[in-house]
Design an enzyme around this catalytic site. Structure first.
Site, PDB file in Angstrom:
ATOM      1  N   SER A  36       0.820  -1.229   0.000  1.00 47.69           N
ATOM      2  CA  SER A  36       0.000   0.000   0.000  1.00 47.69           C
ATOM      3  C   SER A  36       0.843   1.264   0.000  1.00 47.69           C
ATOM      4  CB  SER A  36      -0.910   0.034   1.228  1.00 47.69           C
ATOM      5  OG  SER A  36      -1.685  -1.130   1.289  1.00 47.69           O
ATOM      6  N   GLY A  37       2.146   1.098   0.127  1.00 48.82           N
ATOM      7  CA  GLY A  37       3.029   2.257   0.294  1.00 48.82           C
ATOM      8  C   GLY A  37       3.384   2.954  -1.006  1.00 48.82           C
ATOM      9  N   GLY A  38       4.267   3.937  -0.866  1.00 49.96           N
ATOM     10  CA  GLY A  38       4.676   4.758  -2.006  1.00 49.96           C
ATOM     11  C   GLY A  38       5.362   3.972  -3.106  1.00 49.96           C
ATOM     12  N   ASP A 176      20.179   1.913  -8.721  1.00 53.33           N
ATOM     13  CA  ASP A 176      21.490   2.521  -8.973  1.00 53.33           C
ATOM     14  C   ASP A 176      21.913   2.314 -10.433  1.00 53.33           C
ATOM     15  OD1 ASP A 176      21.660   3.277  -6.267  1.00 53.33           O
ATOM     16  OD2 ASP A 176      22.458   1.313  -5.720  1.00 53.33           O
ATOM     17  N   ARG A 179      19.625   4.468 -12.716  1.00 52.94           N
ATOM     18  CA  ARG A 179      20.059   5.873 -12.676  1.00 52.94           C
ATOM     19  C   ARG A 179      21.351   6.070 -13.463  1.00 52.94           C
ATOM     20  NH1 ARG A 179      18.616   6.262  -6.246  1.00 52.94           N
ATOM     21  NH2 ARG A 179      16.692   7.486  -6.453  1.00 52.94           N
ATOM     22  N   HIS A 203      24.341  -0.179  -1.360  1.00 54.56           N
ATOM     23  CA  HIS A 203      23.240   0.667  -1.818  1.00 54.56           C
ATOM     24  C   HIS A 203      23.054   1.855  -0.878  1.00 54.56           C
ATOM     25  CE1 HIS A 203      19.553   1.798  -3.819  1.00 54.56           C
ATOM     26  NE2 HIS A 203      18.855   1.650  -2.705  1.00 54.56           N
ATOM     27  N   MET A 254      11.905   3.746  -8.086  1.00 61.52           N
ATOM     28  CA  MET A 254      12.216   2.524  -7.324  1.00 61.52           C
ATOM     29  C   MET A 254      11.257   1.403  -7.695  1.00 61.52           C
ATOM     30  SD  MET A 254      14.292   1.074  -5.211  1.00 61.52           S
ATOM     31  CE  MET A 254      13.988  -0.560  -5.877  1.00 61.52           C
TER      32      MET A 254
END
Length: 341
Positions: A36-38, A176, A179, A203, A254
């Protein structure tokens, strides 16, 4: 008749028949803990969108029934079930092939990943304990920070139950690499989808070591630009934390990176050959007990650790400077489990 892609209809038909045959293997049951998170919500959306996933098991301490109901209306084959609260954690994990763990609290401006340790260590230990009891054979993919410590925590908890398999426990460092690929492509005017920069070490901050010398296609930067690029890759998470100004940390990128890693794991489990991803794992490649390097993935998890490869003098120095911090983070994770009641 040719379609836009230059394929005629019978070719497309053949491909669809072949892919539907392959789908028999692609019935993986994947759990997202912290759904349920971001990160959890966009990650679950990306997983629901994939033909590799047959069942999606979503767990969190709040809001999961709503997230599951919402995702279940999407016209893809993955069956979605939501589980909420500690009482339903065991059921969420039964029969899972892959477990992805983005659970935990995010960074706020001024925080390091290590500042999250006290809260997230307990969360990860609890979830790893449930995995050890309910799906000991599953591939465990940890996103929860600080990854440099949460992987040792997960490993030590699995050891307590006698089910630890170092080839199946992964710290997801994929962001990483994502990016590094994006930033190198931007600087060189390349298509990011064709750029591959291995990133090794850990990380967090200076433990993130991009191997620009091993990038494909081959790229070269003057020393000052290389140093600035390396620092940007190392501090990219903080760049997002600052830009979000207290509203969280990197969640969308992410989720993308977590999905990319999960799809690579599933592809390899389905027998696809030559699947390589970097991840933070139990390792003999350096004096650190855990270290991220490119890994050849297979049906049983890690098939072969491809090691550090040939490093430039600049990269060797970065590795030497990272070892002390990594060892400290690893010990902190191990001590946490040793001292657990």
């Amino acid at each position: 008749v040719k379609n836009k892609g230059g394929k005629c209809n019978d070719e497309i038909l053949r491909e669809n028949i072949t892919s539907s045959r392959q789908l028999k293997h692609n019935n993986a049951k994947v759990a997202v803990l912290g759904a349920s998170g971001g990160i959890g919500q966009p990650l679950s959306l990306l997983l629901k969108n994939s033909p590799l996933v047959g069942e999606l098991s979503l767990f969190d301490i709040a809001h999961t029934p709503g997230v599951a109901a919402d995702l279940s209306h999407i016209e893809t084959r993955a069956r979605v079930t939501g589980y909420m609260g500690p009482d339903q954690l065991n059921d969420a994990l039964k029969g899972c092939d892959v477990v992805v763990i983005p659970a935990g609290v995010p960074r706020k401006p001024g925080m390091t990943r290590d500042d999250l340790f006290n809260t997230n260590a307990t969360i990860v230990a609890t979830l790893a304990d449930a995995c050890a009891r309910n799906c000991p054979e599953a591939m465990i993919c940890i996103i929860a920070n600080p990854v440099n410590s949460t992987i040792p925590i997960t490993s030590e908890v699995m050891k307590k139950y006698g089910v630890y398999n170092p080839n199946r426990v992964f710290g997801v460092t994929t962001l990483d690499i994502v990016r590094a690929n994006a930033f190198v492509a931007e600087l060189k005017g390349l298509d990011p989808a064709r750029v591959n920069v291995p990133v090794i070490g850990g990380h967090a901050g200076k433990t993130i070591i991009p191997l620009i010398s091993q990038a494909t296609p081959k790229v070269e930067f003057p020393a000052d630009q290389l140093s600035a690029l390396t620092a940007r890759i190392q501090d990219a998470g903080t760049e997002v934390v600052k830009a979000k100004a207290g509203a969280g940390s990197a969640t969308l990128s992410m989720a993308y990176a977590g999905a990319r890693f999960t799809f690579s794991i599933l592809d390899a489990m389905n027998g696809k050959e030559g699947v390589v991803e970097c991840a933070y794992v139990r390792s003999e490649e350096t004096e650190c007990k855990y270290f991220s390097t490119p890994l050849l993935l297979g049906k049983q998890g890690i098939e072969k650790n491809l090691g550090l490869g040939k490093l430039s003098a600049f990269e060797e120095k970065l590795v030497a400077e990272a070892i002390g911090e990594l060892k400290g983070s690893i010990k902190k994770g191990e001590d946490f489990v040793a001292n657990m009641k």
